[in-house]
Scaffold this active site. Structure first.
Site, PDB file in Angstrom:
ATOM      1  N   LYS A   7       0.835  -1.219   0.000  1.00  0.00           N
ATOM      2  CA  LYS A   7       0.000   0.000   0.000  1.00  0.00           C
ATOM      3  C   LYS A   7       0.863   1.259   0.000  1.00  0.00           C
ATOM      4  CE  LYS A   7      -4.042  -2.229   0.992  1.00  0.00           C
ATOM      5  NZ  LYS A   7      -5.357  -2.249   0.628  1.00  0.00           N
TER       6      LYS A   7
ATOM      7  N   LYS B  36      -4.560 -10.030  -6.664  1.00  0.00           N
ATOM      8  CA  LYS B  36      -5.733 -10.224  -5.810  1.00  0.00           C
ATOM      9  C   LYS B  36      -6.890  -9.314  -6.213  1.00  0.00           C
ATOM     10  CE  LYS B  36      -6.504  -8.313  -1.668  1.00  0.00           C
ATOM     11  NZ  LYS B  36      -6.673  -7.938  -0.264  1.00  0.00           N
TER      12      LYS B  36
ATOM     13  N   LYS C 212     -10.842  -4.307  -3.190  1.00  0.00           N
ATOM     14  CA  LYS C 212     -11.861  -3.260  -3.352  1.00  0.00           C
ATOM     15  C   LYS C 212     -11.275  -1.863  -3.469  1.00  0.00           C
ATOM     16  CE  LYS C 212     -13.350  -3.792   1.371  1.00  0.00           C
ATOM     17  NZ  LYS C 212     -12.225  -3.347   2.188  1.00  0.00           N
TER      18      LYS C 212
HETATM   19  P1  ATP Z   1      -8.527  -3.033   0.451  1.00  0.00           P
HETATM   20  O1  ATP Z   1      -8.454  -3.126  -1.034  1.00  0.00           O
HETATM   21  O2  ATP Z   1      -9.154  -1.807   0.989  1.00  0.00           O
HETATM   22  O3  ATP Z   1      -7.245  -3.387   1.137  1.00  0.00           O
HETATM   23  P2  ATP Z   1      -9.692  -5.632   0.497  1.00  0.00           P
HETATM   24  O4  ATP Z   1     -10.613  -5.827  -0.645  1.00  0.00           O
HETATM   25  O5  ATP Z   1      -8.382  -6.315   0.458  1.00  0.00           O
HETATM   26  O6  ATP Z   1      -9.555  -4.126   0.844  1.00  0.00           O
HETATM   27  P3  ATP Z   1     -10.270  -5.970   3.281  1.00  0.00           P
HETATM   28  O7  ATP Z   1     -11.181  -5.050   3.963  1.00  0.00           O
HETATM   29  O8  ATP Z   1      -8.809  -5.791   3.483  1.00  0.00           O
HETATM   30  O9  ATP Z   1     -10.537  -6.061   1.732  1.00  0.00           O
HETATM   31  O10 ATP Z   1     -10.619  -7.442   3.649  1.00  0.00           O
HETATM   32  C1  ATP Z   1     -11.809  -7.938   4.168  1.00  0.00           C
HETATM   33  C2  ATP Z   1     -11.699  -9.430   4.236  1.00  0.00           C
HETATM   34  O11 ATP Z   1     -11.790  -9.964   2.915  1.00  0.00           O
HETATM   35  C3  ATP Z   1     -10.370  -9.931   4.797  1.00  0.00           C
HETATM   36  O12 ATP Z   1     -10.595 -11.058   5.621  1.00  0.00           O
HETATM   37  C4  ATP Z   1      -9.592 -10.287   3.592  1.00  0.00           C
HETATM   38  O13 ATP Z   1      -8.626 -11.268   3.851  1.00  0.00           O
HETATM   39  C5  ATP Z   1     -10.680 -10.803   2.670  1.00  0.00           C
HETATM   40  N1  ATP Z   1     -10.322 -10.654   1.273  1.00  0.00           N
HETATM   41  C6  ATP Z   1     -10.022  -9.493   0.644  1.00  0.00           C
HETATM   42  N2  ATP Z   1      -9.749  -9.699  -0.650  1.00  0.00           N
HETATM   43  C7  ATP Z   1      -9.876 -11.039  -0.838  1.00  0.00           C
HETATM   44  C8  ATP Z   1      -9.722 -11.886  -1.981  1.00  0.00           C
HETATM   45  N3  ATP Z   1      -9.384 -11.392  -3.150  1.00  0.00           N
HETATM   46  N4  ATP Z   1      -9.938 -13.198  -1.821  1.00  0.00           N
HETATM   47  C9  ATP Z   1     -10.295 -13.719  -0.621  1.00  0.00           C
HETATM   48  N5  ATP Z   1     -10.452 -12.977   0.489  1.00  0.00           N
HETATM   49  C10 ATP Z   1     -10.250 -11.657   0.398  1.00  0.00           C
END
Ligand code: ATP
Ligand code: LTN
Length: 331
Positions: free
Chosen positions: A111, A195, A198
């Site tokens: 990040k 990955k 969001k």
């Molecule tokens: P950001 O992009 O803001 O970092 P993010 O999409 O990675 O967000 P988080 O809020 O960090 O989402 O994660 C929420 C939950 O979803 C966490 O338990 C994280 O491990 C899970 N998660 C996020 N992205 C994935 C993915 N691509 N596959 C499986 N689990 C995910």
């Protein structure tokens, strides 16, 4: 009773990755354990975010939690910033995680690399400290998360061991992470080597997407050379990702999903993956919309904050006492 705790940041529109890796499974724990699910809004501030967007995402996430089947009578659902003990414990715990170990966190490296190097917030660096506080405040035994969060639970364990060694082994409870066998890391549909995320959307399916868009995105997902539907992350990352999504939707193993698609062509395979996703997301989305429009989530969050606060306060007091802070209201 086993305590289960997890949270999601309200940083953007939830993706299918969030759903499969985390959200979908939270409810599975509510009949056998004490579940705490929260909205990590303070963590959402660790990267620049528009205030209105954050506010709306917080409401959305509450409605998504409820639509996923979490029952507020069984699970405590709350907003992180509504329980002051998180920030208070953070002020103590920031002294027990070290700059060297924080700088090695993958999430921080990824990040911060995307930011202007002279504007990396302290909160982004100290992110794991607050996350550790979230976990230990509720004496959590199990933390269900996607693969990307494992490192943060591991550093929480290091912190707990450090604190308990210094102040007595009953100070904090040692948590374990739990990741799903299927779908702990859903990849982007346009680039299956990264990955689905969001805050950096690329080939994402959003939980708010209209169903025709969901179908279109899956039908145009990147596939691989060859024509066989086989799980092979290295040589067939696109197909493997779609197989994983299918298996997660149908709640079957990857092997079962693979067996189902023997002899399929890519096009027909994708159509069935899309059917499976739509079958699950469509009713889920309807529920989410109803909850959001009714505004019923606010009362749930108020009640959740009360319950969470009562528990978090006790842990905070225990730690304050252990480290030697004087309670001026006690003798
Ligand atoms: P950001 O992009 O803001 O970092 P993010 O999409 O990675 O967000 P988080 O809020 O960090 O989402 O994660 C929420 C939950 O979803 C966490 O338990 C994280 O491990 C899970 N998660 C996020 N992205 C994935 C993915 N691509 N596959 C499986 N689990 C995910
Ligand atoms: N870092 C997590 C969100 C999060 C969390 C937590 C998850 C903050 N505090 C405590 C589990 C337990 C994420 O990015 N998903």
């Amino acid at each position: 009773m086993t305590r289960i705790l997890s949270g999601i940041k309200p940083t953007g529109n939830l993706t299918l990755g969030n759903y499969i890796g985390a959200l979908k499974h939270f409810k599975d724990f509510q009949d056998s354990g004490e579940v705490f699910i929260f909205i990590a809004d303070l963590h959402a501030l660790t990267l620049p975010i528009d205030p209105e967007f954050l506010n709306q995402n917080t409401r959305d996430l509450a409605a998504f939690y409820l639509a996923s089947g979490l029952d507020p009578k069984k699970a405590t659902i709350f907003v992180q910033s509504s329980v002051p003990a998180h920030a208070e414990l953070n002020a103590i715990m920031q002294n027990y995680l070290y700059m060297g170990e924080l700088s090695r966190m993958t999430q921080f490296k990824e990040k911060s690399a995307k930011l202007n190097q002279s504007a990396i917030g302290l909160g982004l660096f100290a992110y794991p400290v607050l996350m550790a506080c979230d976990i230990v405040l509720y004496d959590a035994d199990i933390v269900p998360v996607g693969e990307d969060q494992v490192q943060h639970v591991e550093i929480t364990r290091d912190l707990v061991n450090r604190i308990n060694k210094r102040y007595g082994d009953k100070t904090l409870v040692l948590p374990n992470y739990q990741i799903n066998k299927v779908g702990a890391r859903i990849m982007s549909l346009s680039d299956p080597t990264v990955k689905m995320s969001k805050s950096d959307p690329k080939g994402d399916i959003f939980l708010k997407d209209p169903m025709n868009v969901v179908r279109k995105k899956i039908m145009s997902a990147v596939t691989d050379m060859g024509s066989e539907v086989k799980f092979d992350k290295e040589n067939k990352p696109g197909i493997s990702n779609l197989l994983t999504i299918y298996a997660a939707m149908r709640e079957i193993s990857i092997e079962e999903a693979e067996a189902h698609f023997v002899g399929y062509r890519y096009g027909d395979f994708k159509r069935e993956v899309a059917d499976a996703v739509v079958a699950e997301l469509e009713p889920f989305q309807k529920k989410y919309q109803e909850i959001l429009e009714s505004g019923s989530y606010l009362e749930v969050l108020r009640e959740g904050a009360k319950r969470a606060d009562a528990i978090a306060k006790v842990t905070l007091k225990r730690v304050q006492k252990a480290v030697g802070l004087l309670d001026i209201y006690e003798n």
